[in-house]
Design a protein around this motif. Structure first.
Motif, PDB file in Angstrom:
ATOM      1  N   UNK A   1      12.539   8.277   2.699  1.00 43.65           N
ATOM      2  CA  UNK A   1      13.866   8.824   2.383  1.00 43.65           C
ATOM      3  C   UNK A   1      13.829   9.870   1.282  1.00 43.65           C
ATOM      4  N   UNK A   2      12.680  10.541   1.106  1.00 41.37           N
ATOM      5  CA  UNK A   2      12.691  11.644   0.146  1.00 41.37           C
ATOM      6  C   UNK A   2      13.471  12.801   0.781  1.00 41.37           C
ATOM      7  N   UNK A   3      13.766  13.791  -0.023  1.00 46.42           N
ATOM      8  CA  UNK A   3      14.512  14.952   0.472  1.00 46.42           C
ATOM      9  C   UNK A   3      13.822  15.608   1.655  1.00 46.42           C
ATOM     10  N   UNK A   4      12.476  15.495   1.708  1.00 51.61           N
ATOM     11  CA  UNK A   4      11.715  16.141   2.784  1.00 51.61           C
ATOM     12  C   UNK A   4      11.444  15.189   3.944  1.00 51.61           C
ATOM     13  N   UNK A   5      11.941  13.965   3.869  1.00 51.01           N
ATOM     14  CA  UNK A   5      11.640  12.990   4.917  1.00 51.01           C
ATOM     15  C   UNK A   5      12.406  13.300   6.201  1.00 51.01           C
ATOM     16  N   UNK A   6      12.017  12.567   7.241  1.00 48.93           N
ATOM     17  CA  UNK A   6      12.509  12.886   8.585  1.00 48.93           C
ATOM     18  C   UNK A   6      13.961  12.472   8.809  1.00 48.93           C
ATOM     19  N   UNK A   7      14.354  11.311   8.323  1.00 53.74           N
ATOM     20  CA  UNK A   7      15.749  10.865   8.516  1.00 53.74           C
ATOM     21  C   UNK A   7      16.721  11.840   7.828  1.00 53.74           C
ATOM     22  N   UNK A   8      16.497  12.184   6.552  1.00 50.41           N
ATOM     23  CA  UNK A   8      17.404  13.168   5.940  1.00 50.41           C
ATOM     24  C   UNK A   8      17.438  14.494   6.704  1.00 50.41           C
ATOM     25  N   UNK A   9      16.283  14.908   7.243  1.00 52.19           N
ATOM     26  CA  UNK A   9      16.223  16.161   8.009  1.00 52.19           C
ATOM     27  C   UNK A   9      17.096  16.068   9.268  1.00 52.19           C
ATOM     28  N   UNK A  10      16.961  14.963   9.999  1.00 56.24           N
ATOM     29  CA  UNK A  10      17.725  14.800  11.248  1.00 56.24           C
ATOM     30  C   UNK A  10      19.212  14.596  10.954  1.00 56.24           C
ATOM     31  N   UNK A  11      19.514  13.884   9.865  1.00 60.53           N
ATOM     32  CA  UNK A  11      20.926  13.644   9.513  1.00 60.53           C
ATOM     33  C   UNK A  11      21.595  14.961   9.142  1.00 60.53           C
TER      34      UNK A  11
ATOM     35  N   UNK B   1       0.834  -1.209   0.000  1.00 60.57           N
ATOM     36  CA  UNK B   1       0.000   0.000   0.000  1.00 60.57           C
ATOM     37  C   UNK B   1       0.870   1.262   0.000  1.00 60.57           C
ATOM     38  N   UNK B   2       2.144   1.108   0.341  1.00 58.17           N
ATOM     39  CA  UNK B   2       3.050   2.268   0.388  1.00 58.17           C
ATOM     40  C   UNK B   2       3.902   2.397  -0.880  1.00 58.17           C
ATOM     41  N   UNK B   3       3.437   1.776  -1.964  1.00 58.50           N
ATOM     42  CA  UNK B   3       4.202   1.769  -3.217  1.00 58.50           C
ATOM     43  C   UNK B   3       4.634   3.182  -3.673  1.00 58.50           C
ATOM     44  N   UNK B   4       3.672   4.109  -3.717  1.00 59.87           N
ATOM     45  CA  UNK B   4       3.976   5.449  -4.246  1.00 59.87           C
ATOM     46  C   UNK B   4       5.038   6.143  -3.409  1.00 59.87           C
ATOM     47  N   UNK B   5       4.912   6.013  -2.094  1.00 59.41           N
ATOM     48  CA  UNK B   5       5.890   6.641  -1.190  1.00 59.41           C
ATOM     49  C   UNK B   5       7.258   6.020  -1.438  1.00 59.41           C
ATOM     50  N   UNK B   6       7.289   4.701  -1.596  1.00 57.13           N
ATOM     51  CA  UNK B   6       8.555   3.998  -1.814  1.00 57.13           C
ATOM     52  C   UNK B   6       9.212   4.441  -3.121  1.00 57.13           C
TER      53      UNK B   6
END
Ligand SMILES: Nc1ncnc2c1ncn2[C@@H]1O[C@H](COP(=O)(O)OP(=O)(O)O)[C@@H](O)[C@H]1O
Ligand SMILES: [Mg+2]
Length: 319
Positions: A283-293, A28-33
């Protein structure tokens, strides 16, 4: 408290060889992936890695068996990719891949099992009740009480979930969630929401999430431009340290390693609760892990290389 992530060692991009970025899939998360996968692929290429995309649809086993690559960066969210299934195939084929092992991935895909393990390990997580049938919904109303949050046990990206404040909302919410399989209800936490990313042994700076919407739903996560992210979170150092301790204990209890994200809520009395653990977070540019990293000193290309570095065995490594 400033967290600094160590940069990947020089030469990592070359030592990694040819890298397949697994994305898309049938969940169900295909598009996000697909969005995460595009961002990871671009960042790997920017870091000098010989990377290519692989949309894993349909006969995944054949696609993987014929894969011509030295290692895999897995950005498949949700069922299949995040639940250990794909990892098991890759292990079987002897193909190194990012992320945690099969057992931890399978465990944390199941929100209820995760909560049971956290409970046994003394990590606070909201009280919950499994809702197998309508009789369980009655039991909830009579014994457990409202408000609650209704969730599918095995879904991510806020799919099929909603808060329930009034008795008449319960059955429709349960039926909607039921569409995605097993369902549970969790005590509603009225408070602030945080997320803690981790890369290897490093817990990244906490992010506070705020949305004017009812909760951090699909729209707030991926589409809305009024979601507010605050990193560092604004909490005092001792409060951050308490949350970090719960994060580390959650990872130790569930066996999760490599990289990922622990979602938490903090109520009005300052008590915090672990809500869930994500082993393949956005892991998009706006995602949380990239933001925190970024806050910890790593831009996207260094971040993806750092995650990929963990797949290098001793024989590939110069350390
Ligand atoms: N117990 C709860 N009380 C209040 N809000 C919650 C609760 N559990 C989840 N939420 C809200 O729902 C969102 C999604 O829940 P979560 O369990 O993290 O699922 P997902 O895997 O979809 O991210 C959270 O980010 C939060 O906004
Ligand atoms: Mg979440």
């Amino acid at each position: 408290m400033t967290v600094q992530l160590q940069k990947p060692s020089p030469g990592t991009a070359q030592r990694c060889g040819r890298v397949a970025v697994l994305m898309g899939g049938d969940s169900a998360e295909r598009e996000v992936s697909l969005n995460s996968g595009d961002a990871v692929l671009q960042a790997l290429l920017d870091a000098g890695v010989d990377a290519f995309a692989l949309d894993l649809r349909g006969h995944a086993f054949h696609q993987l068996a014929e894969l011509e690559a030295d290692r895999v960066f897995n950005v498949l969210h949700g069922r299949g990719g995040e639940d250990g299934t794909i990892r098991a195939v890759l292990d079987f084929l002897g193909m190194p891949s990012t992320g945690c092992g099969v057992c931890a991935a399978a465990l944390t895909m199941d929100k209820v099992l995760t909560k049971k393990v956290l409970r046994c390990s003394g990590v606070a997580t909201p009280d919950f009740i499994e809702l197998h049938d309508e009789a369980d919904c009655d039991r909830l109303l009579n014994d457990f009480g409202l408000p609650v949050f209704i969730k599918p046990t095995l879904e991510g990206s806020s799919i099929g979930m909603m808060p329930v404040h009034e008795a008449e909302q319960l059955f429709p919410a349960w039926r909607a969630a039921r569409h995605y399989g097993a369902v549970f209800a969790e005590r509603f936490i009225d408070g602030a929401e945080y997320t803690a990313g981790f890369i290897g042994d490093t817990v990244l700076p906490l992010i506070r999430l705020e949305t004017p919407r009812d909760f951090y739903d699909y729209e707030a996560k991926y589409l809305a431009d009024d979601t507010i992210y605050t990193c560092p979170s604004g909490l005092a150092d001792d409060q951050v340290a308490e949350i970090e301790d719960s994060v580390r204990r959650s990872l130790a209890a569930t066996g999760v390693s490599g990289w990922g994200r622990v979602d938490l809520m903090r109520d009005g009395e300052g008590r915090h609760y672990v809500i869930e653990i994500n082993t393949v977070p956005g892991m998009t540019d706006h995602s949380l892990i990239p933001m925190a990293a970024r806050e910890a000193g790593l831009e996207m290309p260094e971040l993806v290389l750092k995650i990929l570095e963990s797949t290098l065995g001793r024989e590939d490594s110069d350390v």
